[in-house]
Design an enzyme around this catalytic site. Sequence first.
Site, PDB file in Angstrom:
ATOM      1  CB  SER A   1      74.387 -20.814  74.585  1.00  0.00           C
ATOM      2  OG  SER A   1      73.243 -20.750  74.002  1.00  0.00           O
TER       3      SER A   1
ATOM      4  CB  SER B   1      70.285 -35.093  83.136  1.00  0.00           C
ATOM      5  OG  SER B   1      68.983 -35.049  83.365  1.00  0.00           O
TER       6      SER B   1
END
Length: 343
Positions: A166, A269
Amino acid sequence: MAQPSVAIAAAVTWQCPDGYQVHQGLNVDFPHKGMKRSFWVYPPANGASPAPVWVPLTGTVESTNDNLTAPRSGANALMAQEGFMVIGPVRQCADGDPAYAGPRCNGPGTDGWNWKPWNEGRAANASGEPWKQDAGPDASFFQAAIQCAGTRWKLDPERFYIGGISSGGTMTNRALLFDSNFWAGGMPISGEWYVTRDDGAGLSFNDARSLMAANPTDITQGRVGPYPLPARLGPMIVITLWGGNKDLWNCGPSIGLCADYRPSTQASSNFFASQPDVVHVGCSSTHGHMWPQVNTQAFNAWALKTMASHPKGASPKDFVLTPPPDGYQCHIGAFTDHYPERG
């Protein structure tokens, strides 16, 4: 496996603040950037020398102690049993107390930062401007703690790895984006990217979600890192983990859903996978927004050993991805499962 770079190793200086003595266990009153910080040290149980280093970061609602010792929060101290030097930083908002998990660490940030508990992303308004090119005191604290620990234990300068869940995952993204010359890699778990427009201007939560859904393969700017994003990162390995369809965060009845880690992990990503000197591994599971819950310790050990197999300076062409434990789908490159109808 390619040999790591001697030049990178030579750049690390082992030093503590004047008069500071680092030791096993909880280190307190560590002076850094005008503050007194704390961090745990768990030396490798097998006496590995030089030892790879693992720096795990808790998220918003759990304490540093939870992250290090509680099974549902990762129990990352167990990675010392796998041969890693584990260094567990304590958050500024905890005032040096590794057991603190209260409201001081849960809410909007101050002084130009977006969110507590870490200095992990600049605020979207003018107060965030100073942090466009400055990683902030948390990012440098992690490095200082490692450099100090290295005065007592022999650590491998080619194998410094950071990771978190997180807000800790967001902080991991920030550390890697600003300091790719220092870290050999990291594992952001359900971390934010704080997607922005191309000019660095902030977007609303829903606008950022829509932007990524419409353009899931695009490289997007983000308030998590410098603006503009680095043209080229140093060599490293990044494992980005998404917790599946339930990887969401609700900010309560007055706000409702306020974080969706599908677009943020897709954005991170995309960027890391686009870098020629970075090995990016995209992993998905089903545990939602928390430290991986399926085969937790098997996953932790697999992830750390996967990162340690790729030291600083190793060629991406030489990297071999071994199968993850049951419950995880991992592959080299950007995520392709987040928006399958568009990806």
